[in-house]
Design a protein around this motif. Structure first.
Motif, PDB file in Angstrom:
ATOM      1  N   ALA A   5      18.434 147.578 -67.118  1.00 30.82           N
ATOM      2  CA  ALA A   5      18.359 147.854 -68.552  1.00 30.82           C
ATOM      3  C   ALA A   5      17.118 148.685 -68.880  1.00 30.82           C
ATOM      4  O   ALA A   5      17.177 149.631 -69.672  1.00 30.82           O
ATOM      5  N   THR A   6      16.000 148.351 -68.262  1.00 33.18           N
ATOM      6  CA  THR A   6      14.758 149.090 -68.498  1.00 33.18           C
ATOM      7  C   THR A   6      14.890 150.535 -68.041  1.00 33.18           C
ATOM      8  O   THR A   6      14.465 151.458 -68.746  1.00 33.18           O
ATOM      9  N   ARG A   7      15.498 150.743 -66.869  1.00 37.88           N
ATOM     10  CA  ARG A   7      15.704 152.110 -66.373  1.00 37.88           C
ATOM     11  C   ARG A   7      16.620 152.909 -67.304  1.00 37.88           C
ATOM     12  O   ARG A   7      16.354 154.064 -67.613  1.00 37.88           O
ATOM     13  N   TRP A  11      15.535 156.113 -69.422  1.00 38.45           N
ATOM     14  CA  TRP A  11      16.239 157.387 -69.255  1.00 38.45           C
ATOM     15  C   TRP A  11      16.674 157.942 -70.612  1.00 38.45           C
ATOM     16  O   TRP A  11      16.509 159.129 -70.887  1.00 38.45           O
ATOM     17  N   LEU A  12      17.232 157.073 -71.483  1.00 36.03           N
ATOM     18  CA  LEU A  12      17.640 157.537 -72.814  1.00 36.03           C
ATOM     19  C   LEU A  12      16.444 158.070 -73.597  1.00 36.03           C
ATOM     20  O   LEU A  12      16.527 159.124 -74.228  1.00 36.03           O
ATOM     21  N   ALA A  13      15.330 157.332 -73.558  1.00 40.33           N
ATOM     22  CA  ALA A  13      14.126 157.771 -74.277  1.00 40.33           C
ATOM     23  C   ALA A  13      13.632 159.106 -73.735  1.00 40.33           C
ATOM     24  O   ALA A  13      13.287 160.004 -74.507  1.00 40.33           O
ATOM     25  N   ASP A  14      13.608 159.256 -72.409  1.00 37.40           N
ATOM     26  CA  ASP A  14      13.173 160.527 -71.814  1.00 37.40           C
ATOM     27  C   ASP A  14      14.110 161.665 -72.201  1.00 37.40           C
ATOM     28  O   ASP A  14      13.670 162.769 -72.503  1.00 37.40           O
ATOM     29  N   VAL A  22       5.907 151.943 -73.785  1.00 42.11           N
ATOM     30  CA  VAL A  22       5.788 150.517 -74.061  1.00 42.11           C
ATOM     31  C   VAL A  22       7.170 149.872 -74.120  1.00 42.11           C
ATOM     32  O   VAL A  22       7.565 149.159 -73.217  1.00 42.11           O
ATOM     33  N   ASP A  23       7.909 150.123 -75.164  1.00 41.52           N
ATOM     34  CA  ASP A  23       9.262 149.585 -75.346  1.00 41.52           C
ATOM     35  C   ASP A  23      10.118 150.723 -75.882  1.00 41.52           C
ATOM     36  O   ASP A  23       9.943 151.142 -77.021  1.00 41.52           O
ATOM     37  N   PRO A  24      11.048 151.227 -75.080  1.00 46.41           N
ATOM     38  CA  PRO A  24      11.812 152.391 -75.522  1.00 46.41           C
ATOM     39  C   PRO A  24      12.810 152.115 -76.644  1.00 46.41           C
ATOM     40  O   PRO A  24      13.212 153.041 -77.343  1.00 46.41           O
ATOM     41  N   ALA A  31      15.053 157.559 -83.296  1.00 46.05           N
ATOM     42  CA  ALA A  31      15.461 158.953 -83.090  1.00 46.05           C
ATOM     43  C   ALA A  31      16.906 159.210 -83.500  1.00 46.05           C
ATOM     44  O   ALA A  31      17.261 160.345 -83.827  1.00 46.05           O
ATOM     45  N   ILE A  32      17.746 158.200 -83.501  1.00 43.66           N
ATOM     46  CA  ILE A  32      19.187 158.396 -83.718  1.00 43.66           C
ATOM     47  C   ILE A  32      19.521 159.094 -85.040  1.00 43.66           C
ATOM     48  O   ILE A  32      20.321 160.028 -85.047  1.00 43.66           O
ATOM     49  N   PRO A  33      18.942 158.699 -86.179  1.00 43.37           N
ATOM     50  CA  PRO A  33      19.336 159.364 -87.435  1.00 43.37           C
ATOM     51  C   PRO A  33      19.081 160.872 -87.461  1.00 43.37           C
ATOM     52  O   PRO A  33      19.752 161.595 -88.189  1.00 43.37           O
TER      53      PRO A  33
END
Length: 132
Positions: A5-7, A11-14, A22-24, A31-33
């Motif tokens: 889940a962390t990976r 990956w989505l955040a990157d 810290v916490d993606p 970022a979604i809106p």
């Protein structure tokens, strides 16, 4: 499970070019809106897949509740997704119907043909409804 889940969230955040140190999750959700509807739909599918995978692994039911008084015509049944902070809740079509795009009777702002019906909580629920 936590490592996977962390990976995935990292990956989505990157991919979205947001802070993932810290916490993606808050960065991805924030970022979604601002995303184009098609990109937001892809991100939503990734998040939904990960949520489903984790919930199945720990035998936890989806974080959804039926919307009180929602129209039910055999095709349209709405549910509020209650995971996360209340301001991030969304309302979705429980039967997974898709928008027909501009002019779709769903009234979804920025409707994109083929995208899942999804509305911000405040567009559908009255202040006295679920969790408000």
């Amino acid at each position: 499970m936590a490592d996977r889940a962390t990976r995935k969230l990292g990956w989505l955040a990157d991919t979205l070019h947001v802070d993932s140190l810290v916490d993606p999750i808050p960065s991805v959700l924030a970022a979604i809106p601002a995303l184009q509807p098609g990109t937001a739909a892809v991100v939503a599918r990734h998040l939904a897949d990960e949520d489903r995978w984790i919930r199945e692994a720990i035998d936890l039911a989806p974080a959804r509740e039926p919307v009180p008084g929602a129209p039910e015509c055999g095709v349209r049944r709405l549910e509020v997704q209650t995971a996360g902070p209340i301001d991030a809740w969304t309302v979705v079509c429980a039967v997974g119907c898709r928008s027909r795009g501009e002019g779709c009777p769903c009234g979804m702002p920025g409707a994109v043909e083929g995208a899942a019906h999804i509305w911000p909580r405040t567009d559908v629920l009255a202040p006295t409804s679920i969790g408000a």
